[in-house]
Write a protein that holds these residues in place. Sequence first.
Motif, PDB file in Angstrom:
ATOM      1  N   THR A 182       0.835  -1.195   0.000  1.00 51.96           N
ATOM      2  CA  THR A 182       0.000   0.000   0.000  1.00 51.96           C
ATOM      3  C   THR A 182       0.872   1.249   0.000  1.00 51.96           C
ATOM      4  O   THR A 182       0.577   2.227  -0.690  1.00 51.96           O
ATOM      5  CB  THR A 182      -0.931   0.001   1.229  1.00 51.96           C
ATOM      6  N   ALA A 237       3.938   1.262  -1.163  1.00 53.67           N
ATOM      7  CA  ALA A 237       4.555   1.263  -2.491  1.00 53.67           C
ATOM      8  C   ALA A 237       3.600   1.870  -3.511  1.00 53.67           C
ATOM      9  O   ALA A 237       4.016   2.646  -4.380  1.00 53.67           O
ATOM     10  CB  ALA A 237       4.930  -0.160  -2.898  1.00 53.67           C
ATOM     11  N   ALA A 238       2.301   1.553  -3.374  1.00 54.43           N
ATOM     12  CA  ALA A 238       1.314   2.112  -4.305  1.00 54.43           C
ATOM     13  C   ALA A 238       1.321   3.634  -4.246  1.00 54.43           C
ATOM     14  O   ALA A 238       1.293   4.305  -5.280  1.00 54.43           O
ATOM     15  CB  ALA A 238      -0.074   1.570  -3.982  1.00 54.43           C
ATOM     16  N   ALA A 239       1.388   4.164  -3.017  1.00 56.74           N
ATOM     17  CA  ALA A 239       1.408   5.620  -2.866  1.00 56.74           C
ATOM     18  C   ALA A 239       2.700   6.205  -3.442  1.00 56.74           C
ATOM     19  O   ALA A 239       2.693   7.237  -4.119  1.00 56.74           O
ATOM     20  CB  ALA A 239       1.259   5.994  -1.395  1.00 56.74           C
ATOM     21  N   ARG A 240       3.824   5.515  -3.189  1.00 56.97           N
ATOM     22  CA  ARG A 240       5.113   6.015  -3.690  1.00 56.97           C
ATOM     23  C   ARG A 240       5.116   6.059  -5.214  1.00 56.97           C
ATOM     24  O   ARG A 240       5.567   7.025  -5.826  1.00 56.97           O
ATOM     25  CB  ARG A 240       6.256   5.119  -3.207  1.00 56.97           C
ATOM     26  N   VAL A 241       4.593   5.007  -5.845  1.00 60.69           N
ATOM     27  CA  VAL A 241       4.575   4.933  -7.302  1.00 60.69           C
ATOM     28  C   VAL A 241       3.721   6.056  -7.881  1.00 60.69           C
ATOM     29  O   VAL A 241       3.992   6.574  -8.949  1.00 60.69           O
ATOM     30  CB  VAL A 241       4.042   3.556  -7.748  1.00 60.69           C
ATOM     31  N   LEU A 242       2.689   6.455  -7.120  1.00 60.14           N
ATOM     32  CA  LEU A 242       1.821   7.531  -7.595  1.00 60.14           C
ATOM     33  C   LEU A 242       2.409   8.904  -7.287  1.00 60.14           C
ATOM     34  O   LEU A 242       1.726   9.905  -7.426  1.00 60.14           O
ATOM     35  CB  LEU A 242       0.440   7.389  -6.968  1.00 60.14           C
ATOM     36  N   GLY A 243       3.653   8.953  -6.842  1.00 61.00           N
ATOM     37  CA  GLY A 243       4.328  10.237  -6.697  1.00 61.00           C
ATOM     38  C   GLY A 243       4.419  10.774  -5.286  1.00 61.00           C
ATOM     39  O   GLY A 243       4.786  11.922  -5.087  1.00 61.00           O
ATOM     40  N   ALA A 244       4.074   9.962  -4.265  1.00 64.69           N
ATOM     41  CA  ALA A 244       4.161  10.445  -2.896  1.00 64.69           C
ATOM     42  C   ALA A 244       5.576  10.251  -2.371  1.00 64.69           C
ATOM     43  O   ALA A 244       6.163   9.182  -2.549  1.00 64.69           O
ATOM     44  CB  ALA A 244       3.179   9.688  -2.007  1.00 64.69           C
ATOM     45  N   SER A 245       6.131  11.286  -1.720  1.00 61.76           N
ATOM     46  CA  SER A 245       7.438  11.130  -1.080  1.00 61.76           C
ATOM     47  C   SER A 245       7.265  10.212   0.126  1.00 61.76           C
ATOM     48  O   SER A 245       6.146   9.897   0.519  1.00 61.76           O
ATOM     49  CB  SER A 245       7.947  12.494  -0.635  1.00 61.76           C
ATOM     50  N   GLU A 275      -0.295   9.960   4.359  1.00 60.60           N
ATOM     51  CA  GLU A 275      -1.531   9.716   3.627  1.00 60.60           C
ATOM     52  C   GLU A 275      -1.996   8.262   3.740  1.00 60.60           C
ATOM     53  O   GLU A 275      -3.167   7.983   3.585  1.00 60.60           O
ATOM     54  CB  GLU A 275      -1.351  10.053   2.144  1.00 60.60           C
ATOM     55  N   VAL A 276      -1.069   7.329   3.922  1.00 60.33           N
ATOM     56  CA  VAL A 276      -1.447   5.912   3.867  1.00 60.33           C
ATOM     57  C   VAL A 276      -1.189   5.191   5.187  1.00 60.33           C
ATOM     58  O   VAL A 276      -2.086   4.575   5.761  1.00 60.33           O
ATOM     59  CB  VAL A 276      -0.678   5.200   2.737  1.00 60.33           C
TER      60      VAL A 276
END
Lengths: 546, 230
Positions: free
Chosen positions: A166, A168-176, A183-184
Amino acid sequence: MLRRRPLHPAWWALALAPVAFLGLFFLWPLLTILGRGLVVDGHLDVAGAWEVLSEPRTGKVVATTIWLAVLGTTGSLLLGVPAAYALFRLRWRGQKVVRALATVPFVLPTVVVAAAFSALLRPSGLLGHFSLDQSLAAVAAALVFYNVAVVLRVVGGTWAGLDPSTVAAARVLGASRWRAFREVTLPALMPAVASAAAIVFLFCATSFGVVLVLGGTRVSTVETEIYLQVNQFLDLRAAAVLSILQLLIVGLALWVADRARKRRERATSGRRLDGTRAARRRDLPVVAMILVALGLVLLPPLYALVERSLRTASGHGFDHYAALFQQPGRSILPVPVWEAAVNSLVTAALAAAVATVLGIVVAHLVTHRSRRSALLDTLVMLPLGVSAVMVGLGMLLTLNRPIFGVNIGGSWWLVAAAQAVVALPLVVRSIVPTARAVDPRLRMAASSLGASPWRVWRAVDWPLLRGTTGLALGFAFAIALGEFGATSFLARPDRPTLPTAIYRLLGRPGLENIGMAFAASVVLAIMTASVMMASERMRTQVGADL
Amino acid sequence: MNDSTLSDAPTGTAGTGLEVSGLRVTYPGKPPVEAVAGVDLGVAPGQIVGLLGPSGCGKSTLLSAIVGVVEPDAGTVAWDGVDVTRTPIHQRGFGLVFQDGQLFPHRTVAGNVGFGLDMAGVAREERDERISELLDVVGLAGYGAREITELSGGQRQRVAVARSLAPRPRLLLLDEPLSALDSELRGRLAADLGEILRRFSMTAVMVTHDPREAELVCDRVVRMRDGVLL
């Protein structure tokens, strides 16, 4: 046609033992407190109760209770949440040892924790020149020391089970990293944090021994005020009114904790998985920082306690330990400390045996869910929501006079009964999940092969329950050994337990007395910790051959 | 040294796309497992490559190393000739569709699709417009306010695809995106997926163990076994 509902005579006959025990040693005393607080000369006297509540002293005590609980909870979270990351989310060598060390404070008896902070903060202690003795900060620090382990357990368990994908999903979408955490991870962690906060708040608000010893005359909470009203002002009525007030505070905290727990169960209803990852070189600074902070809170009090127990007038030595075997001045303690230790062991053994036997009976009775088993379960859990101080006070009010012509007031086994009441909920809570996990078809198979209900229990349930029961027995013994709240009301001065002896010694002037108190605390800590470790070992060994 | 980010990466059409060379990933353990044992792979812009192989052959690890979730022990990952091996995940501009969707349970459908846009700081109107455009493309128009828990498995994967496409990634990686679904739904969704990817002229790599699925979606298929491409 009306069908008669089955009465389950066998179930009720078995239930008689725990119900009678709790009725005599818990419900009746509790109701007596309520009566004392609200009824005068046979009629309701709310005005009198209000008089106690509206005293400025009461307001101050309530404010201190809540403020201390807020401080203790905030501190425990600030230290515990990052530590949960370092100790549970990451994996590294030596982690298990640090985890075990971090949970040590929680199994220490309250009097020992209080003695340790006292050793640290006394004018002659390591931090003596900050004059923190008898300050709010000292009590709050001790509460944090005690409760970090709770945050670690609750939050660490959840954090270790969070799916790293989860993030990793946020990171891939551009989250630092930081945004992905905010956020997650944080929303997923929140129910566990809230749940831990509620439990810690409850523990802090009902903390007795730590506040009594460290707060001295300057910091008092509702719990210690009840004790002072009884022991110094002999005002049983004020104590009863304060008890009702405390019941309300605890009830509120329990309600919040229960809601948080339900939210957490909903949030983690998904599959459990291993979300831990091996620590890398770049985790090192963060982990080191967290461990140093944890060490700075956990180690100095323990070090100070051991050091002070060895410090003598002429250097260091085992003088104070040797003094545990001698008779101190009569006005200080009527018996040598070793005798108090023997009292403690005997009382705790009886309490643990009673709590475990009743616990097995209750677990057996509530294994099948039904309305009557839910009722019994609630009754058994009630002591959790009532502070130990109240159990002690209630028994003092009811059982200190002849019952059916038998005078049991001041009997030593009253202390054991109170300790068993305090330990019973935890015993039941540790046995019931295992009992419920036994496949009911095993029992059916046994009875279809001709086994009587008793034989079924003996042949199917007991072998599977044995390991957990051993663990529960150990826990109950350790809890009873360190029990201070109820014991302080019931233990006779000439028959002290180790915790009450330590409390008395801490309150007496003189280097020898204080030194003895510290030495006795070290002994008590070792006793409790070894019981805990032995029962944990027993469980893993039994678990291995299951 | 290249310190490429999304903003200063070359955007010309003459780019060379994805170039993976000599990539190795080893998992620690006794003995250590070399999940990816020296892989070279090129994907031209606009091309959809299927990565086919039995489970445990290292194809998911290869994908994770390309996207940056796993750090490679050796080799490079480059986009349009710029080495991105050391670029943090969130600055690579690569999208990833997970096997099980990995939707954020605490956000609505629109909140999930808009996540990447929020991270990029896209203005509100543009964000909302993009979300409804993508929900329309994946066949879930009007589902924006729904909770994730209200969706079926197929709908969830559609949301996951929409979420990955929303921030306009340069490259989309799909890790067995349909394997959690039942077979009838899979066939239908595979056809839809191929259509969606072509519509956005996406450069993509899709991991699968189903040859039929690869055929439906991809332009080219490479096979992998024991950590190497065949």
